[in-house]
Design a protein around this motif. Sequence first.
Motif, short mmCIF file in Angstrom:
data_model
loop_
_atom_site.label_atom_id
_atom_site.label_comp_id
_atom_site.label_asym_id
_atom_site.label_seq_id
_atom_site.Cartn_x
_atom_site.Cartn_y
_atom_site.Cartn_z
N ARG A 225 0.87 -1.18 0.00
CA ARG A 225 0.00 0.00 0.00
C ARG A 225 0.90 1.23 0.00
O ARG A 225 2.04 1.18 0.47
N THR A 226 0.37 2.36 -0.45
CA THR A 226 1.14 3.61 -0.40
C THR A 226 0.98 4.24 0.98
O THR A 226 0.03 3.92 1.71
N ALA A 231 -2.20 6.22 5.52
CA ALA A 231 -2.60 7.41 6.28
C ALA A 231 -4.13 7.51 6.34
O ALA A 231 -4.70 7.83 7.38
N ASP A 232 -4.80 7.20 5.21
CA ASP A 232 -6.27 7.28 5.19
C ASP A 232 -6.88 6.25 6.14
O ASP A 232 -7.93 6.48 6.73
N THR A 242 3.27 10.47 7.59
CA THR A 242 3.79 11.31 6.50
C THR A 242 4.80 10.49 5.70
O THR A 242 5.19 9.39 6.11
N ASP A 243 5.25 11.08 4.62
CA ASP A 243 6.25 10.39 3.82
C ASP A 243 7.57 10.27 4.60
O ASP A 243 8.36 9.37 4.35
N ASP A 244 7.78 11.19 5.57
CA ASP A 244 8.99 11.10 6.41
C ASP A 244 8.99 9.82 7.22
O ASP A 244 10.03 9.17 7.40
N HIS A 245 7.78 9.43 7.76
CA HIS A 245 7.69 8.16 8.51
C HIS A 245 8.09 7.01 7.60
O HIS A 245 8.87 6.15 7.97
N ALA A 246 7.50 7.01 6.38
CA ALA A 246 7.75 5.92 5.44
C ALA A 246 9.24 5.87 5.12
O ALA A 246 9.86 4.79 5.09
N HIS A 247 9.85 7.04 4.94
CA HIS A 247 11.27 7.12 4.62
C HIS A 247 12.10 6.53 5.77
O HIS A 247 13.02 5.73 5.56
#
Length: 329
Positions: A225-226, A231-232, A242-247
């Motif tokens: 999943r993206t 997040a949704d 956020t994308d920072d978490h994913a990073h």
Amino acid sequence: MATQADSTAFRNALGSFATGVTIVTTRDAAGQDCGLTANSFNSVSLDPPMVLWSLARSSMSMDAFRGADHFAVHILAADQEPLSNGFAKRGADKFAGLAPERGAGGVPLLTGCAARFQCRTAYQYEGGDHIIFVGEVIAFDHDDRAPLLFHGGRYALAARKAAALTAGNDIDGDAPGRFGEDFLGYLIGRAHFQLYGRMQASLAQHRLDATDHFALSILGIQDGRTAQEIADMIGFTGARLTDDHAHSLAERGIVRRETPGGRLWLTDAGRRTLIELAAAAKAAEEDALGAFDDNETALLKHLLKHVIHSTDPGLPDPWASGAGEGEAE
Ligand SMILES: Cc1cc2nc3c(=O)[nH]c(=O)nc-3n(C[C@H](O)[C@H](O)[C@H](O)COP(=O)(O)O)c2cc1C
């Protein structure tokens, strides 16, 4: 003479009397095991110990019970619904696949029940379209198992009614604008935070915060999943992925993502982490539910699902299939 409508109404009215479920067994003159499901069981006398139940005249087991010196009544446990259904089938080979023990008079004794009463047939009475059997109890045993119930024509489970269940405080408590201790939001919220608090040590050990944990749990159900999809799904908790978490999760080798903003996949290390966190969550759940029996636990979860359903603003379902389809490695 009662009409069909009268007798249906009479049956329905009787159905409001909640009962346990029993299987009554005996052995016929030819030495054949025989039995049926019955909820007409009741206690009669303590001294001497006596019980009764009634058998429909139409029952194929009638001759066997009328001629038997002994019978046994089995009070079924909550998990014995399939056995109850098997013994409610007219004329079926109800003992197929069972290995009954033997009681007084050679009657078959079923296992796994909440209680069993071995009886000597003391009296038989005419009871309209039924025959009433009264048995003198000559032996019994009892196990601490939750009983199977029957109410309104359906199986049911027993839930203990604590005095606290009658309390009715809600949002206003005893003064306007003041929360009462039975306000649902408080109860669910406090139970959640206390339960989740038990997880904190495990999360800290893995250097994860609640947002990371929620995201990993979603990926554990179905990865690929993206970050936006996750997040949704977890937004209702207040967590903002956020994308920072994913990073950060990717940098630490817990997830893999092909491109920034792309789909996330759990790595082997990520799966191991999730297994350890799931064990901690399971232990916290077992501690929290330790005082409940299986029925109460099932009832609590059932009622909470109702609350989730009735308050759902339309959140995406993490268990619905389809996420990440066609993207597998
Ligand atoms: C929950 C439940 C309770 C029942 N209670 C009785 C009962 O008390 N007496 C009775 O004769 N039949 C009762 N029955 C119906 C019998 O189990 C059913 O008719 C069975 O097929 C009889 O088998 P037989 O004709 O092979 O003897 C009950 C069925 C269920 C599911």
